[in-house]
Design a protein around this motif. Sequence first.
Motif, PDB file in Angstrom:
ATOM      1  N   PHE A  12      57.571  45.919  46.255  1.00 29.32           N
ATOM      2  CA  PHE A  12      57.028  46.286  44.798  1.00 29.32           C
ATOM      3  C   PHE A  12      58.019  46.840  44.095  1.00 29.32           C
ATOM      4  N   GLY A  13      58.406  46.265  42.970  1.00 28.29           N
ATOM      5  CA  GLY A  13      59.274  47.009  41.725  1.00 28.29           C
ATOM      6  C   GLY A  13      60.826  46.657  42.150  1.00 28.29           C
ATOM      7  N   ARG A  14      61.047  46.140  43.485  1.00 27.18           N
ATOM      8  CA  ARG A  14      62.555  45.968  43.775  1.00 27.18           C
ATOM      9  C   ARG A  14      63.205  44.874  43.024  1.00 27.18           C
ATOM     10  N   GLU A  15      62.588  43.647  43.087  1.00 26.98           N
ATOM     11  CA  GLU A  15      63.193  42.515  42.201  1.00 26.98           C
ATOM     12  C   GLU A  15      62.939  42.872  40.718  1.00 26.98           C
ATOM     13  N   THR A  99      40.571  45.741  46.914  1.00 29.63           N
ATOM     14  CA  THR A  99      40.700  44.420  46.427  1.00 29.63           C
ATOM     15  C   THR A  99      41.740  43.735  47.198  1.00 29.63           C
ATOM     16  N   LYS A 100      41.993  42.488  47.012  1.00 28.83           N
ATOM     17  CA  LYS A 100      43.157  41.693  47.887  1.00 28.83           C
ATOM     18  C   LYS A 100      43.831  40.547  46.860  1.00 28.83           C
ATOM     19  N   GLU A 101      44.849  40.154  47.134  1.00 30.48           N
ATOM     20  CA  GLU A 101      45.483  39.261  46.233  1.00 30.48           C
ATOM     21  C   GLU A 101      44.711  37.830  46.204  1.00 30.48           C
ATOM     22  N   GLU A 102      44.823  37.087  44.863  1.00 33.73           N
ATOM     23  CA  GLU A 102      44.033  35.977  44.831  1.00 33.73           C
ATOM     24  C   GLU A 102      44.851  35.138  45.744  1.00 33.73           C
ATOM     25  N   ASN A 103      43.733  34.126  46.361  1.00 40.53           N
ATOM     26  CA  ASN A 103      44.445  33.192  47.648  1.00 40.53           C
ATOM     27  C   ASN A 103      45.569  32.175  46.855  1.00 40.53           C
ATOM     28  N   ILE A 104      45.340  31.823  45.598  1.00 43.26           N
ATOM     29  CA  ILE A 104      46.122  30.925  45.183  1.00 43.26           C
ATOM     30  C   ILE A 104      47.821  31.372  44.886  1.00 43.26           C
ATOM     31  N   ILE A 105      47.724  32.791  44.761  1.00 42.02           N
ATOM     32  CA  ILE A 105      49.084  33.227  44.734  1.00 42.02           C
ATOM     33  C   ILE A 105      49.922  33.148  45.887  1.00 42.02           C
ATOM     34  N   ASN A 296      59.473  35.030  47.762  1.00 47.72           N
ATOM     35  CA  ASN A 296      60.192  34.532  46.825  1.00 47.72           C
ATOM     36  C   ASN A 296      59.633  34.921  45.705  1.00 47.72           C
ATOM     37  N   LEU A 297      60.542  34.621  44.512  1.00 49.44           N
ATOM     38  CA  LEU A 297      60.482  35.439  43.357  1.00 49.44           C
ATOM     39  C   LEU A 297      59.198  35.126  42.574  1.00 49.44           C
ATOM     40  N   THR A 298      58.799  33.891  42.450  1.00 44.30           N
ATOM     41  CA  THR A 298      57.522  33.450  41.870  1.00 44.30           C
ATOM     42  C   THR A 298      56.363  34.254  42.442  1.00 44.30           C
ATOM     43  N   CYS A 299      56.371  34.134  43.686  1.00 45.98           N
ATOM     44  CA  CYS A 299      55.149  34.718  44.634  1.00 45.98           C
ATOM     45  C   CYS A 299      55.188  36.514  44.478  1.00 45.98           C
ATOM     46  N   THR A 300      56.397  36.970  44.593  1.00 48.35           N
ATOM     47  CA  THR A 300      56.555  38.240  44.615  1.00 48.35           C
ATOM     48  C   THR A 300      56.022  38.738  43.023  1.00 48.35           C
ATOM     49  N   GLU A 301      56.546  38.328  42.094  1.00 47.69           N
ATOM     50  CA  GLU A 301      56.055  38.591  40.715  1.00 47.69           C
ATOM     51  C   GLU A 301      54.484  38.505  40.601  1.00 47.69           C
ATOM     52  N   ASN A 302      54.035  37.566  40.838  1.00 49.48           N
ATOM     53  CA  ASN A 302      52.469  37.360  40.692  1.00 49.48           C
ATOM     54  C   ASN A 302      51.888  38.160  41.388  1.00 49.48           C
ATOM     55  N   ARG A 305      52.021  41.807  39.691  1.00 48.24           N
ATOM     56  CA  ARG A 305      51.471  41.870  38.535  1.00 48.24           C
ATOM     57  C   ARG A 305      49.992  42.079  38.812  1.00 48.24           C
ATOM     58  N   LYS A 306      49.349  41.398  39.905  1.00 47.74           N
ATOM     59  CA  LYS A 306      47.775  41.239  40.172  1.00 47.74           C
ATOM     60  C   LYS A 306      47.629  42.619  40.455  1.00 47.74           C
ATOM     61  N   VAL A 307      47.927  43.305  41.274  1.00 56.13           N
ATOM     62  CA  VAL A 307      47.617  44.823  41.851  1.00 56.13           C
ATOM     63  C   VAL A 307      47.840  45.654  40.329  1.00 56.13           C
ATOM     64  N   MET A 308      48.875  45.446  39.510  1.00 54.81           N
ATOM     65  CA  MET A 308      48.898  46.420  38.402  1.00 54.81           C
ATOM     66  C   MET A 308      47.594  45.950  37.623  1.00 54.81           C
ATOM     67  N   GLU A 309      47.290  44.591  37.343  1.00 59.06           N
ATOM     68  CA  GLU A 309      46.133  44.387  36.628  1.00 59.06           C
ATOM     69  C   GLU A 309      44.645  44.934  37.128  1.00 59.06           C
ATOM     70  N   ASP A 310      44.718  45.068  38.469  1.00 54.87           N
ATOM     71  CA  ASP A 310      43.493  45.721  38.946  1.00 54.87           C
ATOM     72  C   ASP A 310      43.387  47.180  38.434  1.00 54.87           C
TER      73      ASP A 310
END
Length: 327
Positions: A12-15, A99-105, A296-302, A305-310
């Motif tokens: 979290f926050g590394r990349e 909460t957990k991540e959305e499966n699609i992420i 990977n960068l796409t998954c990590t970014e998403n 973002r999701k836990v921050m939005e929670d």
Amino acid sequence: MEKVAIVNVKSFGREFPEFLDELKEKVGYVEKFIFSQDASQQELIDKLKDFHYIILGNDPTFKAEFFESCPNLKLIARHGLGFNNVDLEAAKKHNVYVTKEENIIEQDAVAEHAVSLLNVVAKNINIANQMVHQGEWGVRRERLMGYQIRGKVTGVIGYGNIGRRFGEIMKYGYKNRILAYDPYLPSEKAEEYGIELVTLEELMAKSDFISMHCNLTDENKKMINKDTLKKVKKGAILINCARGALVDDEAVLEAVESRDLFGYGADVCSQEPIHPDNPLLNHDHIVLTPHVSVYNLTCTENMNRKVMEDIYLIMEGKKPNVIVNGL
């Protein structure tokens, strides 16, 4: 000022360091912690009792004692899909959202990693890499004899979001026949996906490749064991990107050594980090990665973002997304 604890989530926050800056600006105090997998509840209480939000990795485990001693806590946001390291009832009792991540992420990331492990094991790529680095370009090349993947039978244990994506890659990319063992998947859905629902025994007996994508429960711990492996198709490859506790390490090792299994590829272990004495580490046909399928960068970014939005939703007086403890 409210406080955010980031627990055992090194990524979290590394990349994306701007996410840490954003949390500090919008919430207040942010601190990262690393605890051992078996950290005591008292240790967790001592370090985290003043925090309002916890972004949590795969461990440690938060039990009733923790929630009883942390009245400020509003949210535990799992930075991942599994939530077996949180006492959901205790959290609910103390009005703490889990909460957990959305499966699609994680869908593409984990499915692609499983396919990558399958290719590495089937083609003996790890052995080939060692040969090149050790100057053994033409030495005993028979060690590299592996499998072609196209036109085989793939068995998927757990045909949810990730399992379904893995099945799609194997079906449409490699022209495999897809068998699925999933007690919760309706037959009409299986028909829609163009796959065959079978028993676990039939899947083990008919599949050239077996990939695990089910949740861990008390009922399915070590579901891959000596008994189930007795039914496996000779020379099959087993892949596990779900949870390490789904397999019996000793039984898998014996199956690989006897060549009942051609090989085993896993992104998870029964104990994480894996113990240096674990015999799975000492076999050329066993390929392990350190629980990094979402790296990977796409998954990590998403995921970030999701836990921050929670957290932001709770601050606005709203419910967070993908609540798993019924609040």
